[in-house]
Design an enzyme around this catalytic site. Structure first.
Site, short mmCIF file in Angstrom:
data_model
loop_
_atom_site.label_atom_id
_atom_site.label_comp_id
_atom_site.label_asym_id
_atom_site.label_seq_id
_atom_site.Cartn_x
_atom_site.Cartn_y
_atom_site.Cartn_z
N GLU A 1 0.86 -1.19 0.00
CA GLU A 1 0.00 0.00 0.00
C GLU A 1 0.89 1.23 0.00
OE1 GLU A 1 -3.94 -1.72 2.36
OE2 GLU A 1 -2.72 -0.20 3.33
N ASP B 1 -5.85 10.06 9.52
CA ASP B 1 -4.60 9.49 10.00
C ASP B 1 -4.14 10.14 11.28
OD1 ASP B 1 -3.61 7.47 8.02
OD2 ASP B 1 -4.03 9.13 6.67
#
Lengths: 266, 405
Positions: A49, A60
Site C-alpha cells: 500500500e 490518519d
C-alpha cells in the site's frame, strides 16, 4: 483475474495470510521509495500500500501525517507517485500495488485520466479514504474499466447496511479498521475484531484485511488467525522516521521480516 | 445566471447533502456512522416544535435576540451615496454571531445524550462561544486550537479556561485553524459515543453546512421583518464577510428567494489576491474535497491545501462553506474581496464615525459597503451584517498602526 485476486488465491492454496505494509510515497525522500518497496517485498510483503501524500490527512494519526509532511517537503505529487509505481514495475511484475489517497491530491486530474494513468503505471487497486461508497461511483466506474480494484474501508461503527453498500462496490479486498480512531492509535481489541470479522464475512465475500493498531509480531499473528490479511502502516512508518536515511531500507526489511516470521509461525 | 431558475423553491440540501456539485459527505468510513447518526437526529429535531421553542427561548433570553438594525447615518454621509445599515450581531452575548450556532448545537448534543463537546477554533471566537454554552449546559468541553493561534490569542485561551474548557494546542501541519479542524475530527472519530463535535462554520460533512446555516439564519429572518419596519422595504443588497461563511449564510439564506436583493460575500484579500497572500477562496480557489465536503479550496498544482493569510484570523481559512460555492456557481450571490489595508481603514472609519468598533472580519464587509455605496444614490440601502465586535482585535489593530500596547 486481477493481480490482487491472484495473490489472495495463491496465498489461500499455500494456507498463508497476506502481509500488507503501508508506506507514504516520497518518505523520507523520493529516491528511496522504490528501494523501500523492493526491500518490503524481499522481507515478505504480499501487497504494497503506497500512500499519496496530502497536507490534511484527517483520518490518519500524527505518525502518518508527519510522513506526508516529509514527502511534501520534496514536492511529491500524483505524477511522482505514479512514477514510483512504474519504476517498481520494471523489476517486479507480480506484487500488487495499491494506492491509498485522499480525494484532493488525486482529483488534480479527471477520474478517467487518473484511472488510465494508474493502469499504465501498474497500479492494481485504489482506496480513496474520503470517498465512502456513496461518493465513489464515478471513480469506481473508471477504475473498473481499467481492471483496477476499488478498495473500501469498514469500521467498528459500520452498520450492516453499510457493509452491504461496500460489498456492492468493492473488489480486491476490504480493509477493516480495527479500532475507533485514527491510524497509529494505541490499543487493538482482539476480542472485538474476532467477533466482527465473521459478521463482515456474512455480507462481504472478498478477502478481509485488518489494520490500525497492529504493532508487533504477536498482534499480527493473532489478527492473521481471524482474517485474510494484516496491514501494517504507522509502526512501519515510525521505523522510517526513526532511522538514519542510509539505514531505512535495511530497517524496514528487518521489521517486516520479523512480522512475516511471526505470522507464518501461526 | 441560467442556473438561477434552479434556485426557485430553494430547498437544499436534500437527504444526501449536496448543494449542486458542492457539499456532500466525503468522510472516511470511520466517521460515516457519526455523520449518519447526526443527520438522522437533526432531521428529526429540525422540525420539532419543542426543540425549536427551546432554541428560540435561549436566543431571546441568553443571547439577547433580536439584535437591532442600525442606520449608520454619519458613516453614510461621510462615504456619500447609498445609506448603510448595520445588523448588530456584535451586540449578542459573547460579542458575535457565533453564539447562535453554538447554542443550537449544544441543545442538539443534549438531546442526543452527549455530555462532552469538542470544537475547533482559529482566533478563539468559536472556541469561546463553545466553552460558553458548555458552561451554560454543564458539559465537558475540549477546544482544539493551532499552537500558532494559541500564542497569538492568549486572551481568548484564558477566557476559554475561565469558562471551564480545556484548550489543546495542535502542533501538526501549519498549526492553524485547518489543522485544529483535522484534530477535532480525529477526536470525534475516536470518542464518537459520548462526544458531539460543534463545528463553527457552514462547512464539514452534511448535515453541518445546513445545520449551522439553519441556526444562524435567525439573522436573515429578523432582517426580513426589521427592514420593512424601518425603511418600508427590503435593502438593495446584503453584504457580509465570508471566511467559512456562517454569518453570511445566516443573513443570505432567508433572502435567496428575494430576487431584488443582491447578496454579496466579502472575502479576505490579505495583501492582495495577486500577491498569493490571501484567503479569498471563492475569488481565487478551485473545487476539491476537504474536511468532509466538496467546495472551493486554495490549493497548489498538486492539490495540496495552501496556507492562507488575512489580518483577520476568523477569515483565515483555505476553504469555504459548500452552500456559498453553490450560490456563486448559480449566480445568486456575488463574491468579492478587500485587502487587509482596506479592512483596517474601514475599522477606523466606523469606529470614529459611529462609535462602533467592528471585528476585523466584519470590517471587511464594511469596507466593501463603503466602496459600493459611493457609486449609488442616497435613496439606495446597503445592509451590512456586522457579525462581531472588535474588542478581540485591539492587539492586531495596534500592531498594524505600529503601536505596542
Amino acid at each position: 483475474m486481477s493481480r490482487i485476486a491472484a495473490r489472495f488465491e495463491q496465498l489461500k492454496k499455500q494456507g498463508r495470510k497476506a502481509l500488507i505494509p503501508f508506506v507514504t510515497a516520497g518518505d523520507p525522500s523520493p529516491k528511496q521509495t522504490v528501494p523501500i518497496m523492493r526491500a518490503l517485498v524481499s522481507a515478505g510483503a504480499d501487497i504494497i500500500e503506497l500512500g499519496v501524500p496530502f497536507s490534511d490527512p484527517m483520518a490518519d494519526g500524527p505518525t502518518i501525517q508527519r510522513s506526508s509532511e516529509r514527502a511534501l517537503r520534496h514536492g511529491v505529487g500524483l505524477t511522482d507517485v505514479l512514477g514510483f509505481v512504474s519504476e517498481f514495475r520494471n523489476a517486479d511484475s507480480d506484487t500488487p500495488v495499491l494506492l491509498i489517497a485522499y480525494a484532493k491530491p488525486i482529483e488534480v486530474v479527471a477520474n478517467q485520466n487518473f484511472a488510465r494513468r494508474a493502469k499504465a503505471a501498474g497500479v492494481d487497486g485504489v482506496l480513496v479514504v474520503d470517498y465512502p461508497p456513496e461518493e465513489s461511483a464515478t471513480l469506481s466506474a473508471e477504475l473498473r474499466k481499467q481492471d483496477i480494484d476499488s478498495i473500501f474501508l469498514l469500521a467498528p461503527t459500520s452498520v450492516e447496511a453499510r457493509m452491504d453498500e461496500v460489498a456492492r462496490v468493492a473488489s480486491g479486498y476490504v480493509y477493516y479498521v480495527s479500532l475507533k480512531g485514527v491510524t497509529g492509535a494505541s490499543t487493538l481489541d482482539f476480542e472485538e475484531v474476532s467477533k466482527r470479522i465473521p459478521q463482515i464475512r456474512a455480507h462481504v465475500k472478498l478477502p478481509i484485511g485488518v489494520g490500525f493498531g497492529i504493532r508487533d509480531g504477536e498482534t499480527a499473528r493473532a489478527i492473521a488467525s481471524v482474517s485474510d490479511a494484516v496491514v501494517i502502516g504507522s509502526r512501519l512508518v515510525q521505523e522510517i522516521e526513526q532511522s538514519d536515511p542510509a539505514e531505512v531500507e535495511r530497517r524496514v526489511a528487518a521489521f517486516l521480516g520479523g512480522i512475516r516470521r511471526a505470522m507464518d509461525g501461526a | 445566471m441560467q442556473m438561477y431558475e434552479a434556485l426557485k423553491g430553494y430547498n437544499l440540501p436534500d437527504e444526501h447533502g449536496p448543494f449542486g456539485p458542492s457539499g456532500g459527505i466525503s468522510v472516511a468510513e470511520t466517521l460515516a456512522h457519526a455523520a449518519d447518526e447526526l443527520r438522522e437526529q437533526y432531521a428529526r429535531l429540525r422540525n420539532d416544535a419543542d426543540f425549536l421553542r427551546e432554541f428560540e427561548y435561549e436566543l431571546k433570553h441568553y443571547v439577547g435576540r433580536p439584535s437591532p438594525v442600525y442606520h449608520a447615518r454619519r458613516l453614510s454621509a461621510k462615504v456619500g451615496g447609498a445609506q448603510i445599515w448595520l445588523k448588530r450581531e456584535d451586540l449578542n452575548h459573547t460579542g458575535a454571531h457565533k453564539i447562535n450556532n453554538t447554542v443550537g448545537q449544544a441543545l442538539l448534543a443534549r438531546h442526543m445524550g452527549k455530555r462532552r463537546v469538542i470544537a475547533e477554533t482559529g482566533a478563539g471566537q468559536h472556541g469561546v462561544a463553545s466553552a460558553t454554552v458548555a458552561a451554560r449546559y454543564g458539559m465537558e468541553c475540549v477546544v482544539y486550537m493551532g499552537s500558532e493561534d494559541v500564542k497569538r490569542q492568549a486572551m481568548n485561551v484564558y477566557r476559554m479556561k475561565l469558562l471551564g474548557a480545556s484548550v489543546v494546542p495542535v502542533e501538526s501541519g501549519s498549526k492553524t485553524l485547518k489543522d485544529a479542524l483535522n484534530e477535532a475530527m480525529r477526536d470525534w472519530v475516536t470518542n464518537v459515543e459520548n462526544t458531539f463535535y460543534i463545528i463553527g462554520t457552514v462547512a464539514g460533512p452534511h448535515p453541518y453546512p445546513m445545520m449551522v446555516r439553519d441556526f444562524n439564519s435567525v439573522v436573515g429572518r429578523e432582517l426580513l421583518e426589521q427592514m420593512p419596519q424601518e425603511i418600508g422595504r427590503q435593502p438593495d443588497a446584503i453584504i457580509a464577510c465570508v471566511g467559512g461563511g456562517s454569518n453570511a449564510m445566516g443573513a443570505f439564506y432567508p433572502y435567496v428567494g428575494q430576487k431584488n436583493v443582491r447578496l454579496i460575500g466579502v472575502e479576505a484579500g490579505g495583501s492582495g489576491v495577486d500577491s498569493g497572500k490571501h484567503a479569498a477562496t471563492l475569488c481565487a480557489g478551485r473545487p476539491g474535497v476537504l474536511h468532509g465536503n466538496r467546495t472551493y479550496l486554495i490549493q497548489d498544482a498538486n492539490g495540496q491545501i495552501m496556507e492562507t493569510h488575512s489580518i483577520s484570523a476568523g477569515l483565515d481559512y483555505p476553504g469555504v462553506g459548500p452552500e456559498h460555492a453553490w450560490l456563486k456557481d448559480s449566480g445568486r450571490a456575488e463574491y468579492v474581496n478587500v485587502t487587509d489595508d482596506e479592512a483596517l481603514e474601514a475599522f477606523h472609519t466606523l469606529t470614529r464615525t459611529e462609535g462602533i468598533m467592528p471585528a476585523l472580519e466584519s470590517a471587511h464587509a464594511v469596507a466593501y459597503a463603503m466602496k459600493l455605496a459611493r457609486g449609488m444614490s442616497t435613496e439606495e440601502v446597503l445592509l451590512v451584517n456586522l457579525s462581531g465586535r472588535g474588542d478581540k482585535d485591539m492587539h492586531t489593530v495596534a500592531t498594524a498602526s505600529g503601536i505596542t500596547l
